[in-house]
Write an enzyme that holds these catalytic residues in place. Structure first.
Site, PDB file in Angstrom:
ATOM      1  CG  HIS A 113      -6.855  -3.001   3.102  1.00 25.20           C
ATOM      2  ND1 HIS A 113      -6.105  -1.849   2.941  1.00 25.20           N
ATOM      3  CD2 HIS A 113      -8.063  -2.732   2.547  1.00 25.20           C
ATOM      4  CE1 HIS A 113      -6.838  -0.922   2.332  1.00 25.20           C
ATOM      5  NE2 HIS A 113      -8.034  -1.438   2.086  1.00 25.20           N
ATOM      6  CG  ASN A 129     -12.254  -0.755   3.952  1.00 28.37           C
ATOM      7  OD1 ASN A 129     -12.662  -1.190   5.022  1.00 28.37           O
ATOM      8  ND2 ASN A 129     -11.056  -0.194   3.818  1.00 28.37           N
ATOM      9  CB  SER A 168     -10.648   5.351  -1.355  1.00 26.31           C
ATOM     10  OG  SER A 168      -9.524   4.519  -1.182  1.00 26.31           O
ATOM     11  CB  VAL A 169      -9.293   1.953  -5.113  1.00 32.28           C
ATOM     12  CG1 VAL A 169      -8.948   1.500  -6.530  1.00 32.28           C
ATOM     13  CG2 VAL A 169      -8.298   2.999  -4.634  1.00 32.28           C
ATOM     14  CG  HIS A 196      -8.656  -2.854  -2.375  1.00 27.16           C
ATOM     15  ND1 HIS A 196      -9.588  -2.236  -3.171  1.00 27.16           N
ATOM     16  CD2 HIS A 196      -8.585  -2.102  -1.241  1.00 27.16           C
ATOM     17  CE1 HIS A 196     -10.054  -1.154  -2.556  1.00 27.16           C
ATOM     18  NE2 HIS A 196      -9.461  -1.058  -1.379  1.00 27.16           N
ATOM     19  CG  ASP A 222      -2.062   0.961   1.117  1.00 23.98           C
ATOM     20  OD1 ASP A 222      -3.217   0.514   0.992  1.00 23.98           O
ATOM     21  OD2 ASP A 222      -1.810   2.192   1.134  1.00 23.98           O
TER      22      ASP A 222
HETATM   23  P1  5GP Z   1      -9.728   1.398   0.410  1.00 26.24           P
HETATM   24  O1  5GP Z   1      -9.837   2.658   1.211  1.00 26.24           O
HETATM   25  O2  5GP Z   1     -10.429   1.525  -0.931  1.00 26.24           O
HETATM   26  O3  5GP Z   1     -10.166   0.160   1.145  1.00 26.24           O
HETATM   27  O4  5GP Z   1      -8.208   1.176   0.161  1.00 26.24           O
HETATM   28  C1  5GP Z   1      -7.528   1.713  -0.923  1.00 26.24           C
HETATM   29  C2  5GP Z   1      -6.062   1.632  -0.579  1.00 26.24           C
HETATM   30  O5  5GP Z   1      -5.321   1.831  -1.767  1.00 26.24           O
HETATM   31  C3  5GP Z   1      -5.595   2.685   0.419  1.00 26.24           C
HETATM   32  O6  5GP Z   1      -5.027   2.053   1.560  1.00 26.24           O
HETATM   33  C4  5GP Z   1      -4.569   3.500  -0.364  1.00 26.24           C
HETATM   34  O7  5GP Z   1      -3.479   3.928   0.414  1.00 26.24           O
HETATM   35  C5  5GP Z   1      -4.166   2.541  -1.461  1.00 26.24           C
HETATM   36  N1  5GP Z   1      -3.741   3.175  -2.693  1.00 26.24           N
HETATM   37  C6  5GP Z   1      -4.412   4.147  -3.363  1.00 26.24           C
HETATM   38  N2  5GP Z   1      -3.748   4.494  -4.485  1.00 26.24           N
HETATM   39  C7  5GP Z   1      -2.643   3.704  -4.525  1.00 26.24           C
HETATM   40  C8  5GP Z   1      -1.559   3.598  -5.452  1.00 26.24           C
HETATM   41  O8  5GP Z   1      -1.481   4.286  -6.473  1.00 26.24           O
HETATM   42  N3  5GP Z   1      -0.598   2.680  -5.171  1.00 26.24           N
HETATM   43  C9  5GP Z   1      -0.649   1.893  -4.057  1.00 26.24           C
HETATM   44  N4  5GP Z   1       0.361   1.029  -3.881  1.00 26.24           N
HETATM   45  N5  5GP Z   1      -1.664   1.970  -3.163  1.00 26.24           N
HETATM   46  C10 5GP Z   1      -2.639   2.869  -3.393  1.00 26.24           C
END
Ligand code: 5GP
Length: 112
Positions: A100, A85, A93-94, A98, A28
């Site tokens: 974690h 999430n 957020s993506v 995924h 991450d």
């Molecule tokens: P979410 O909040 O969707 O569960 O987690 C998205 C995760 O993706 C976050 O922990 C964030 O730090 C990670 N993330 C977002 N953009 C990038 C990226 O460009 N590269 C990497 N390695 N992680 C990312």
């Protein structure tokens, strides 16, 4: 195309720790613990809530792969957390599924 699809396509750099025909795992960019790795399917599935019965083997593969990476990272004995999430209230957020893998420090419960 999401940022994670760009990582799969090697259009954006990432520290990749594992890859096979179904999934990719990378560190991450904003780690919340000494070990913070994202395990993602290569298939562009937006979130676990949009999975279908045919995705059952893939979802199982993501979890089993995360446990194998935890062993490689040497956090299997100390413990770790697997987090998915799903949607706004969970902080997704993506929009590319995924898992974690978070470990290397004690964590509280419940999450905030
Ligand atoms: P979410 O909040 O969707 O569960 O987690 C998205 C995760 O993706 C976050 O922990 C964030 O730090 C990670 N993330 C977002 N953009 C990038 C990226 O460009 N590269 C990497 N390695 N992680 C990312």
């Amino acid at each position: 195309m999401t940022i994670f699809q760009r990582i799969i396509a090697r259009e954006i750099p990432a520290t990749i720790v594992y890859e096979d025909d179904q999934c990719l795992a990378f560190r991450d960019i904003n780690p919340q613990a000494p070990v913070h790795i994202l395990v993602i399917p290569k298939k562009p599935l937006a979130r676990v809530g949009e999975s279908e019965p045919t995705d059952t083997p893939l979802l199982g593969h993501l979890l089993v792969t995360a446990t194998e990476i935890a062993r490689r990272e040497k956090i299997d004995r100390s413990g770790y957390r697997l987090v998915i999430n799903n949607g706004p209230d969970a902080g997704e957020s993506v929009p590319h599924l995924h898992v974690h893998l978070i470990g290397g420090r004690p964590m509280g419960w419940p999450p905030g």
